[in-house]
Design an enzyme around this catalytic site. Sequence first.
Site, PDB file in Angstrom:
ATOM      1  N   ARG A 138       0.657  -1.055   0.062  1.00 58.88           N
ATOM      2  CA  ARG A 138      -0.244  -0.041   0.032  1.00 58.88           C
ATOM      3  C   ARG A 138       1.007   1.227   0.298  1.00 58.88           C
ATOM      4  O   ARG A 138       1.785   1.303  -0.634  1.00 58.88           O
ATOM      5  CB  ARG A 138      -0.911  -0.066   1.149  1.00 58.88           C
ATOM      6  CG  ARG A 138      -2.348   0.470   1.106  1.00 58.88           C
ATOM      7  CD  ARG A 138      -3.137  -0.060   2.052  1.00 58.88           C
ATOM      8  NE  ARG A 138      -2.902   0.397   3.610  1.00 58.88           N
ATOM      9  CZ  ARG A 138      -3.546   0.597   4.510  1.00 58.88           C
ATOM     10  NH1 ARG A 138      -4.571  -0.259   4.741  1.00 58.88           N
ATOM     11  NH2 ARG A 138      -3.400   1.212   5.677  1.00 58.88           N
ATOM     12  N   HIS A 170       3.551  -1.255   8.357  1.00 58.84           N
ATOM     13  CA  HIS A 170       2.182  -1.689   8.509  1.00 58.84           C
ATOM     14  C   HIS A 170       2.058  -3.318   8.090  1.00 58.84           C
ATOM     15  O   HIS A 170       2.526  -3.428   7.185  1.00 58.84           O
ATOM     16  CB  HIS A 170       1.150  -0.789   7.943  1.00 58.84           C
ATOM     17  CG  HIS A 170      -0.135  -0.937   8.349  1.00 58.84           C
ATOM     18  ND1 HIS A 170      -0.653  -1.195   9.790  1.00 58.84           N
ATOM     19  CD2 HIS A 170      -1.339  -0.923   7.653  1.00 58.84           C
ATOM     20  CE1 HIS A 170      -1.977  -1.163   9.897  1.00 58.84           C
ATOM     21  NE2 HIS A 170      -2.321  -0.826   8.546  1.00 58.84           N
ATOM     22  N   ARG A 226       0.353   1.108  17.467  1.00 59.73           N
ATOM     23  CA  ARG A 226      -0.855   1.962  16.945  1.00 59.73           C
ATOM     24  C   ARG A 226      -2.167   1.105  16.970  1.00 59.73           C
ATOM     25  O   ARG A 226      -2.340   0.279  16.148  1.00 59.73           O
ATOM     26  CB  ARG A 226      -0.567   2.426  15.313  1.00 59.73           C
ATOM     27  CG  ARG A 226       0.862   2.858  14.942  1.00 59.73           C
ATOM     28  CD  ARG A 226       0.758   3.331  13.539  1.00 59.73           C
ATOM     29  NE  ARG A 226       0.708   2.226  12.785  1.00 59.73           N
ATOM     30  CZ  ARG A 226       1.339   1.633  12.306  1.00 59.73           C
ATOM     31  NH1 ARG A 226       2.807   1.661  12.397  1.00 59.73           N
ATOM     32  NH2 ARG A 226       1.360   0.411  11.504  1.00 59.73           N
ATOM     33  N   CYS A 316     -34.668  -0.867   4.910  1.00 56.69           N
ATOM     34  CA  CYS A 316     -34.914   0.289   4.063  1.00 56.69           C
ATOM     35  C   CYS A 316     -33.954   1.454   4.185  1.00 56.69           C
ATOM     36  O   CYS A 316     -33.092   1.111   5.351  1.00 56.69           O
ATOM     37  CB  CYS A 316     -36.430   0.776   4.167  1.00 56.69           C
ATOM     38  SG  CYS A 316     -37.768  -0.470   4.172  1.00 56.69           S
ATOM     39  N   MET A 317     -34.137   2.679   3.812  1.00 50.44           N
ATOM     40  CA  MET A 317     -33.341   3.734   3.948  1.00 50.44           C
ATOM     41  C   MET A 317     -33.099   4.183   5.369  1.00 50.44           C
ATOM     42  O   MET A 317     -32.007   4.549   5.951  1.00 50.44           O
ATOM     43  CB  MET A 317     -33.618   4.855   2.941  1.00 50.44           C
ATOM     44  CG  MET A 317     -32.305   5.739   2.952  1.00 50.44           C
ATOM     45  SD  MET A 317     -32.517   7.486   1.822  1.00 50.44           S
ATOM     46  CE  MET A 317     -32.704   6.439   0.297  1.00 50.44           C
ATOM     47  N   ASP A 318     -34.508   4.197   5.902  1.00 50.52           N
ATOM     48  CA  ASP A 318     -34.648   4.849   7.092  1.00 50.52           C
ATOM     49  C   ASP A 318     -35.164   4.187   8.323  1.00 50.52           C
ATOM     50  O   ASP A 318     -35.456   4.664   9.438  1.00 50.52           O
ATOM     51  CB  ASP A 318     -35.546   6.126   6.946  1.00 50.52           C
ATOM     52  CG  ASP A 318     -34.997   7.054   5.904  1.00 50.52           C
ATOM     53  OD1 ASP A 318     -33.882   7.630   5.798  1.00 50.52           O
ATOM     54  OD2 ASP A 318     -36.012   6.990   4.987  1.00 50.52           O
TER      55      ASP A 318
HETATM   56  C1  PLP Z   1      -5.955   2.233  10.984  1.00 52.17           C
HETATM   57  C2  PLP Z   1      -4.445   2.049  11.144  1.00 52.17           C
HETATM   58  C3  PLP Z   1      -4.053   1.393  12.509  1.00 52.17           C
HETATM   59  C4  PLP Z   1      -5.102   0.945  13.563  1.00 52.17           C
HETATM   60  O1  PLP Z   1      -5.282  -0.383  13.211  1.00 52.17           O
HETATM   61  P1  PLP Z   1      -6.349  -1.134  14.213  1.00 52.17           P
HETATM   62  O2  PLP Z   1      -6.626  -2.656  13.578  1.00 52.17           O
HETATM   63  O3  PLP Z   1      -7.583  -0.595  14.420  1.00 52.17           O
HETATM   64  O4  PLP Z   1      -5.690  -1.285  15.419  1.00 52.17           O
HETATM   65  C5  PLP Z   1      -2.773   1.199  12.528  1.00 52.17           C
HETATM   66  N1  PLP Z   1      -2.012   1.947  11.606  1.00 52.17           N
HETATM   67  C6  PLP Z   1      -2.387   2.162  10.372  1.00 52.17           C
HETATM   68  C7  PLP Z   1      -1.489   2.455   9.350  1.00 52.17           C
HETATM   69  C8  PLP Z   1      -3.764   2.294  10.141  1.00 52.17           C
HETATM   70  O5  PLP Z   1      -4.302   3.065   8.988  1.00 52.17           O
END
Ligand code: PLP
Length: 388
Positions: A138, A170, A226, A316-318
């Site tokens: 990515r 990541h 994170r 439905c939508m709502d």
């Molecule tokens: C969204 C995101 C996270 C958090 O991921 P979780 O599975 O919610 O902990 C961590 N690093 C990056 C780059 C993200 O985009």
Amino acid sequence: MNGPGDTYHAQAPVDLDAIARNVAVLRRRMNGSQVMAVVKADGYGHGITQAGQAAVAGGADWLGVVHVAEALRLRQAGITVPVLCLMALAEDEHPAAITAGVDLTAGTVPLVRQIAAAAAGAGRPARLQLKADTGLSRGGATRAEWPAVVDAALAAQADGQLQVTGLWSHFACADEPGHPSIAAQLARFGEAADYAEKAGLTPEVRHIANTAGALTFPPSRLDLVRLGGAIYGLSTLPGGAPGWLRPAMTLTARLAQVKRVPPGTGVSYGHRYVTTAETTLGLVPLGYADGVPRGAAGRALVQARGCRWPIAGTVCMDQFVVDFGDEPVSAGDEVVLFGPGEDGEPTAQEWGEALGTISYEIVTGIGSRVPRTYASAQASEPEGAVGA
Ligand SMILES: *Cc1c(COP(=O)(O)O)cnc(C)c1O
């Protein structure tokens, strides 16, 4: 959770104490790694400033967002902890981020140079984190691109235009514990970080783990984790988050109308549901425009009067309809779509499983027309909370 006098149609009560407590517990369990609470996408639908403040109150060291506008909202709310933008952004957003002291991410040479130029214009060095693509394919620099990105950052740093505050990557498959790519990505990230540091960069933090990685693969915790899902009591792991995390969001509605109908009555668009006996139908004033997926018909369950009931016919939508059989429901009765699960109500995890998706898609999909309410938080804001 709601007094009998409440007259709301639908709402999403958010338990900010749960977010603060989840962060506090996670911080203790991460063996000294710093915690970045990820509050992108309006705090996973919980409210970005409220979730950010609760996370900081619980001890979050950093906050993570995607867009600069999100970072600026946190700053405007008085939050002073470091904030990282996790995605490469449009060039015109850089000056505001640099001025607000928000950390940016770059994984390409042109982006490093753009950020350095914006910093020169802003008269203040940018805080920049370099992102390595170690296998997700990515954002971030591939192994081949990494040396040039490091060189560009070193050159801009020597010119006083930026400070490299972090190195990160990541995971692709952290929610499949034991997947061979996890250890392979961690090893590749280690090589990339070592290369950058030998070249002369001195980052404050190295990080790679999201919720699933941090919970299931301790070597991935490094300097910082994170955590998005975990702080809201959710995860993408099979079975969801561990029991020591508490889901923070509940979605409730009050029956807008109740009617008794004969057997053979077709219900909602397309008559995809037909009653088999005389029964009581209740109308729930939430639809796909509010984030109740159209595919939830016949799959997801809701709770009312202590029991679980299936959705009858097309969402439905709502609005959608529930078949309550001979249960004596009345207009105004509360229906819980999902919550922490402690009173027998379904959870966002169960909604995700029923719909072939993850809990994150359920909570982030709840529409802006559903008010988030924050009943309990002010009463017991932990010490160190940031004022609104
Ligand atoms: C969204 C995101 C996270 C958090 O991921 P979780 O599975 O919610 O902990 C961590 N690093 C990056 C780059 C993200 O985009």
